[in-house]
Design a protein around this motif. Structure first.
Motif, mmCIF file in Angstrom:
data_model
loop_
_atom_site.group_PDB
_atom_site.id
_atom_site.type_symbol
_atom_site.label_atom_id
_atom_site.label_comp_id
_atom_site.label_asym_id
_atom_site.label_seq_id
_atom_site.Cartn_x
_atom_site.Cartn_y
_atom_site.Cartn_z
ATOM 1 N N ALA A 102 86.522 45.898 54.766
ATOM 2 C CA ALA A 102 87.336 46.821 54.914
ATOM 3 C C ALA A 102 87.440 48.151 53.719
ATOM 4 C CB ALA A 102 88.471 46.548 56.066
ATOM 5 N N ASP A 103 87.364 49.249 53.797
ATOM 6 C CA ASP A 103 87.421 50.042 52.182
ATOM 7 C C ASP A 103 88.229 50.871 52.871
ATOM 8 O OD1 ASP A 103 85.322 49.363 50.474
ATOM 9 O OD2 ASP A 103 84.225 49.106 52.311
ATOM 10 N N GLU A 104 89.386 51.025 51.655
ATOM 11 C CA GLU A 104 90.421 52.237 52.133
ATOM 12 C C GLU A 104 89.498 53.720 51.529
ATOM 13 O OE1 GLU A 104 94.300 54.141 51.780
ATOM 14 O OE2 GLU A 104 94.656 51.774 50.897
ATOM 15 N N LEU A 105 89.573 54.864 51.881
ATOM 16 C CA LEU A 105 88.794 56.203 51.422
ATOM 17 C C LEU A 105 89.495 57.843 51.222
ATOM 18 C CD1 LEU A 105 85.449 54.871 53.775
ATOM 19 C CD2 LEU A 105 85.883 55.059 50.771
ATOM 20 N N GLU A 106 89.722 58.241 51.231
ATOM 21 C CA GLU A 106 89.917 60.084 51.013
ATOM 22 C C GLU A 106 89.908 60.056 52.176
ATOM 23 O OE1 GLU A 106 88.666 63.951 49.421
ATOM 24 O OE2 GLU A 106 87.755 62.575 48.811
ATOM 25 N N LEU A 107 90.579 60.897 53.075
ATOM 26 C CA LEU A 107 90.755 61.108 54.688
ATOM 27 C C LEU A 107 89.348 62.578 54.415
ATOM 28 C CD1 LEU A 107 90.851 61.506 57.426
ATOM 29 C CD2 LEU A 107 93.144 62.251 56.797
ATOM 30 N N VAL A 108 88.733 62.330 55.922
ATOM 31 C CA VAL A 108 87.732 63.641 55.597
ATOM 32 C C VAL A 108 88.320 64.303 56.700
ATOM 33 C CG1 VAL A 108 85.287 63.994 55.573
ATOM 34 C CG2 VAL A 108 85.872 62.613 53.604
ATOM 35 N N THR A 109 87.884 65.175 57.111
ATOM 36 C CA THR A 109 88.619 65.546 57.971
ATOM 37 C C THR A 109 87.792 67.250 59.477
ATOM 38 O OG1 THR A 109 88.938 68.263 56.540
ATOM 39 C CG2 THR A 109 91.266 66.372 56.529
ATOM 40 N N SER A 110 86.866 66.901 57.898
ATOM 41 C CA SER A 110 85.211 67.606 58.928
ATOM 42 C C SER A 110 84.988 65.987 59.806
ATOM 43 C CB SER A 110 84.714 68.222 58.325
ATOM 44 O OG SER A 110 84.720 69.209 57.456
ATOM 45 N N ASP A 122 70.977 72.339 68.066
ATOM 46 C CA ASP A 122 71.502 73.365 66.728
ATOM 47 C C ASP A 122 72.553 72.978 66.281
ATOM 48 O OD1 ASP A 122 71.331 74.640 64.197
ATOM 49 O OD2 ASP A 122 69.611 75.261 64.186
ATOM 50 N N PRO A 123 73.260 72.810 65.091
ATOM 51 C CA PRO A 123 74.666 72.682 64.912
ATOM 52 C C PRO A 123 75.100 74.178 64.727
ATOM 53 C CG PRO A 123 74.181 71.549 63.652
ATOM 54 C CD PRO A 123 72.540 71.673 64.060
ATOM 55 N N ALA A 131 73.576 73.646 50.827
ATOM 56 C CA ALA A 131 74.006 73.709 49.522
ATOM 57 C C ALA A 131 74.963 72.547 48.835
ATOM 58 C CB ALA A 131 75.149 75.070 49.238
ATOM 59 N N GLY A 132 75.220 72.072 49.716
ATOM 60 C CA GLY A 132 75.691 71.077 49.900
ATOM 61 C C GLY A 132 75.254 69.654 50.047
ATOM 62 N N LEU A 133 74.241 70.244 50.910
ATOM 63 C CA LEU A 133 73.256 68.697 50.885
ATOM 64 C C LEU A 133 72.128 68.791 49.256
ATOM 65 C CD1 LEU A 133 71.876 66.797 53.408
ATOM 66 C CD2 LEU A 133 70.567 68.716 53.502
ATOM 67 N N ASN A 134 71.968 69.480 49.502
ATOM 68 C CA ASN A 134 70.243 69.805 48.445
ATOM 69 C C ASN A 134 71.267 69.377 46.921
ATOM 70 O OD1 ASN A 134 68.223 70.819 50.104
ATOM 71 N ND2 ASN A 134 69.464 73.144 49.489
ATOM 72 N N GLY A 135 72.254 69.408 46.767
ATOM 73 C CA GLY A 135 73.228 69.321 44.837
ATOM 74 C C GLY A 135 73.383 67.981 45.413
ATOM 75 N N SER A 136 73.888 67.711 46.775
ATOM 76 C CA SER A 136 73.952 65.916 46.443
ATOM 77 C C SER A 136 72.650 65.117 46.375
ATOM 78 C CB SER A 136 74.898 65.577 48.114
ATOM 79 O OG SER A 136 76.048 65.786 47.604
ATOM 80 N N LEU A 187 70.575 57.653 56.281
ATOM 81 C CA LEU A 187 71.139 59.375 56.033
ATOM 82 C C LEU A 187 71.018 60.171 57.420
ATOM 83 C CD1 LEU A 187 72.158 61.983 54.834
ATOM 84 C CD2 LEU A 187 69.572 62.661 53.709
ATOM 85 N N THR A 188 71.608 59.621 58.941
ATOM 86 C CA THR A 188 71.357 60.320 59.892
ATOM 87 C C THR A 188 72.588 61.114 60.332
ATOM 88 O OG1 THR A 188 73.364 59.248 60.852
ATOM 89 C CG2 THR A 188 70.923 57.608 60.751
ATOM 90 N N TRP A 189 72.491 62.790 61.289
ATOM 91 C CA TRP A 189 73.548 63.153 61.227
ATOM 92 C C TRP A 189 74.787 62.485 61.506
ATOM 93 C CZ3 TRP A 189 71.853 67.826 60.961
ATOM 94 C CH2 TRP A 189 70.859 68.507 60.346
ATOM 95 N N ALA A 190 75.009 61.327 61.989
ATOM 96 C CA ALA A 190 76.048 60.847 62.364
ATOM 97 C C ALA A 190 77.166 60.599 61.250
ATOM 98 C CB ALA A 190 75.720 59.467 63.022
ATOM 99 N N ASN A 191 76.250 60.526 59.956
ATOM 100 C CA ASN A 191 76.608 60.569 58.179
ATOM 101 C C ASN A 191 76.939 61.454 57.324
ATOM 102 O OD1 ASN A 191 77.242 57.603 59.273
ATOM 103 N ND2 ASN A 191 75.381 56.675 58.195
ATOM 104 N N VAL A 192 76.786 62.391 58.368
ATOM 105 C CA VAL A 192 76.381 63.765 57.839
ATOM 106 C C VAL A 192 77.940 64.628 58.723
ATOM 107 C CG1 VAL A 192 75.031 64.533 56.618
ATOM 108 C CG2 VAL A 192 74.939 65.092 59.029
ATOM 109 N N MET A 193 78.476 64.907 57.337
ATOM 110 C CA MET A 193 80.235 65.470 57.919
ATOM 111 C C MET A 193 79.654 67.174 58.052
ATOM 112 S SD MET A 193 81.349 63.219 58.920
ATOM 113 C CE MET A 193 83.838 63.145 58.913
ATOM 114 N N GLY A 194 81.200 68.299 59.023
ATOM 115 C CA GLY A 194 80.565 69.701 59.046
ATOM 116 C C GLY A 194 81.580 70.187 59.307
ATOM 117 N N PRO A 195 81.897 71.847 59.327
ATOM 118 C CA PRO A 195 81.222 72.185 58.399
ATOM 119 C C PRO A 195 81.059 72.524 57.855
ATOM 120 C CG PRO A 195 82.970 73.478 59.734
ATOM 121 C CD PRO A 195 82.677 71.898 60.274
ATOM 122 N N GLY A 196 81.916 71.191 57.021
ATOM 123 C CA GLY A 196 82.382 70.875 54.967
ATOM 124 C C GLY A 196 81.468 70.022 55.313
ATOM 125 N N PHE A 197 80.710 69.758 54.080
ATOM 126 C CA PHE A 197 79.739 68.934 53.997
ATOM 127 C C PHE A 197 80.422 68.041 53.349
ATOM 128 C CE2 PHE A 197 76.925 66.555 51.190
ATOM 129 C CZ PHE A 197 75.913 66.129 52.211
#
Length: 283
Positions: A102-110, A122-123, A131-136, A187-197
């Protein structure tokens, strides 16, 4: 026995409360049961202090030599948009060759862009997301680790790539990977959040052939041609590299290979792309 193979358990269909209580005790948190998310191999829930806890069950044979502290190990990565890691706890299931983490992590709201690995429409992601995807991905690939990526919980090696391509695309005889770089590994679509990357679920990250991440995102968008084209455009340098083409065939082999399903919406575009790539790699 440590080396024995344990039957898989689908966590969507087994009682969760005993595990949640153990996690609360180990991390000294209180989980909000009404936010519980169940997946096949993992559970997740919000805590009373505004964080998120991810819980996974994994058999010994799926842990391998590098352990399975991927989420914790990823905390050292620079320039990658991901949830901050706070703490973790691990234990062995009594009398079974199985570990829990079990890992405790920052809560992501996206929210996850896809409800599963693939997307069906298309989402409409904003430019800042790309830009976030490419930078990361650029930041991730510039670093180094001794970990080996484990997509589908299996270590990706030259032997694995050669074996899979030889089984499905025997005409492609040169399957040597030229460049290995750090990759998310799932790196599936279930493991990327949006609209905030934001990029989540780091348990399988490690060194992998160049292009693995880009290919995984692109391949899982093939049922939405416009989205697949956008991924291709954004990650063109990876996808048009020789290693990227090998990884694309590796991904497509799981769709068009001996277990292909005629009702799979990815099958027709996957066959088309596989034919193009196989011809290209034979020249």
């Amino acid at each position: 026995m440590v080396g024995s193979v344990h039957a898989a358990v689908d966590l969507r269909h087994v009682p969760a409360d005993p595990v949640l209580v153990r996690v609360e005790q180990g991390l000294n948190v209180r989980l909000h049961r009404d936010t519980l998310v169940r997946k096949r191999r993992s559970l997740g829930a919000r805590t009373e202090r505004g964080t998120w806890v991810r819980i996974e069950r994994r058999a010994f044979e799926r842990i391998g030599q590098q352990g399975w502290n991927g989420t914790e190990a990823a905390a050292v990565l620079l320039g990658v948009v991901m949830p901050r890691w706070y703490q973790g706890v691990t234990w062995r299931e009594a009398d079974e060759p199985v570990m829990w983490r079990a890992d405790e992590l920052e809560l992501v709201t996206s929210q996850p862009v896809g409800t599963g690995a693939r997307v069906r429409e298309d989402p409409g992601l904003p430019e800042a997301w790309w830009a976030g995807l490419n930078g990361s991905l650029d930041a991730l690939s510039s670093q180094h680790t001794y970990r080996i990526a484990t997509p589908d919980t299996e270590r990706i090696t030259q032997e694995l790539v050669t074996g899979k391509l030889g089984e499905v695309f025997p005409a492609v005889t040169d399957t040597r990977v030229g460049k290995w770089v750090p990759a998310h590994g799932d790196l599936t679509w279930a493991n990327v959040m949006g609209p905030g990357f934001c990029l989540i679920d780091w348990e399988d990250w490690g060194m992998a052939p160049r292009g693995l991440d880009a290919v995984t995102l692109w391949g899982n968008a093939l049922a939405v041609p416009g989205l697949a084209a956008r991924v291709y455009h954004e990650r063109q340098r990876d996808l048009e590299s020789r290693d990227g083409k090998l990884m694309a065939l590796y991904f497509l082999s799981k769709i068009v290979g001996p277990h292909a399903r005629e009702d799979d919406p990815l099958l027709v575009p996957a066959r088309r792309e596989a034919a193009r790539l196989a011809a290209d790699l034979q020249t």
